[in-house]
Design an enzyme around this catalytic site. Structure first.
Site, short mmCIF file in Angstrom:
data_model
loop_
_atom_site.label_atom_id
_atom_site.label_comp_id
_atom_site.label_asym_id
_atom_site.label_seq_id
_atom_site.Cartn_x
_atom_site.Cartn_y
_atom_site.Cartn_z
N SER A 158 0.84 -1.20 0.00
CA SER A 158 0.00 0.00 0.00
C SER A 158 0.87 1.25 0.00
O SER A 158 1.68 1.45 -0.90
CB SER A 158 -0.97 -0.05 1.18
N ASP A 249 -10.16 -3.07 -5.49
CA ASP A 249 -9.29 -2.17 -4.75
C ASP A 249 -9.27 -0.81 -5.45
O ASP A 249 -9.02 -0.73 -6.65
CB ASP A 249 -7.87 -2.76 -4.71
N HIS A 279 -8.47 -4.42 -1.08
CA HIS A 279 -7.26 -3.82 -0.53
C HIS A 279 -7.03 -4.33 0.89
O HIS A 279 -7.97 -4.51 1.66
CB HIS A 279 -7.41 -2.29 -0.49
#
Length: 311
Positions: A158, A249, A279
């Site tokens: 991320s 995501d 995600h």
């Protein structure tokens, strides 16, 4: 957007996590990530040893953990530097503990986990500088750490994927490979996937906009490519790269564009698309088999570049 029953169950669980501090969105975000990780990660694997150190820089210290995998000698170990996610404003040792333990054991490498400085207390480039400094420090102190300085890779998820991408453009000659797990890459939040997943699952656009403002306050008027990797032009030091993309995501499209940019720049690239995943799915090992699948895939990729036997 059709979610599998497992993902629907997880999303339902996440919706039940109550706000901790409505008056303070920063504190709320940090506690939410901790709670999500602790509740969804499942049982943590045991490792041989966890060491905690403070690495002294000129004007501050960077806390690190070193995870030693089960069944491996300490001397001349390969190593992974893991850069955690959390929108540049959250995350740390406890949020990613389960993920890092699993990777250490499966890859068979020591994992060095820096607790880099977070925004908004420490905006860009503080966190990035910490990550770069830790790569240099590990390389330069490899012998004392029982690590082979020629067998070091880096993984980031991320926001940690954004940091990792930028780290590799600066000190990539010290790294054998990088793995980016659903990387953040763009502060504009204007892709098709952001339009589809504006309110989730997991991420939401308002939170993302605020996080980028905290991390890179000049980003709207004068974005720095080292903060916003989608703008990077020169990938000359970037080692062979694996990118994991999740289907449902908000960061999906920017991750795919970043991958394309690296490919066009001549980086050796491999992309893996995780259908049905959201995600942050690496934190959801309690429910999702894909967590082990992704861990296995990362280990196979790492072993192409590290002298270590697959477990």
């Amino acid at each position: 957007m059709e979610l599998t029953s497992s993902i629907t169950q997880i999303v339902s669980h996440l919706e039940k996590i109550q706000s901790f501090n409505v008056q303070n969105p920063l504190d709320d975000t940090r506690k939410y990530l901790e709670t999500m990780s602790l509740q969804l990660s499942g049982k943590k694997e045991s490792v041989a040893m966890i060491e905690e150190l403070n690495v002294s820089m000129e004007d501050h210290q960077i806390p690190i953990r070193i995870y030693r995998p089960k069944g491996k000698a300490v001397q001349k170990s390969s190593a992974i530097i893991y850069i955690h996610g959390g929108w540049f404003i959250a995350g740390g040792f406890e949020t990613h503990d389960a993920v890092v333990r699993k990777l250490a054991n499966k890859i068979g490498s020591a994992v060095i986990f820096p607790d880099y400085r977070l925004a908004p207390e420490h905006p860009f480039p503080a966190g990035l500088n910490d990550c770069i400094d830790i790569v240099k420090w590990v390389s330069e102190h490899a012998e004392d750490l029982g690590i082979d300085r020629d067998q070091i890779g880096i993984i980031g998820d991320s926001a940690g994927g954004a940091l990792t991408t930028s780290v590799s453009t600066q000190v990539g000659e010290r790294l054998k490979f990088q793995i980016l797990i659903y990387p953040a890459a763009d502060n504009q939040l204007n892709t098709k996937s952001w339009e589809i997943y504006e309110t989730g699952p997991v991420l939401n656009k308002d939170g993302g906009i605020q996080a980028w403002k905290w991390y890179h306050p000049e980003g709207e008027s004068k974005p720095d490519p080292l903060a916003v990797p989608i703008l990077i032009k020169d990938f000359k030091n970037t080692p062979p790269t694996l990118v994991l993309i999740a289907e449902h995501d908000a960061l999906r499209d920017e991750g795919e564009v970043l991958t394309q940019h690296m490919k066009e720049a001549g980086v050796s690239m491999q992309t893996s698309f995780y259908k049905d995943m959201v995600h942050g799915f690496m934190h959801m090992g309690e429910t999702l088999n894909e967590v082990q699948k992704a861990t296995d895939e990362m280990a196979v990729f790492a072993h192409q570049y590290l002298k270590t036997a697959e477990k």
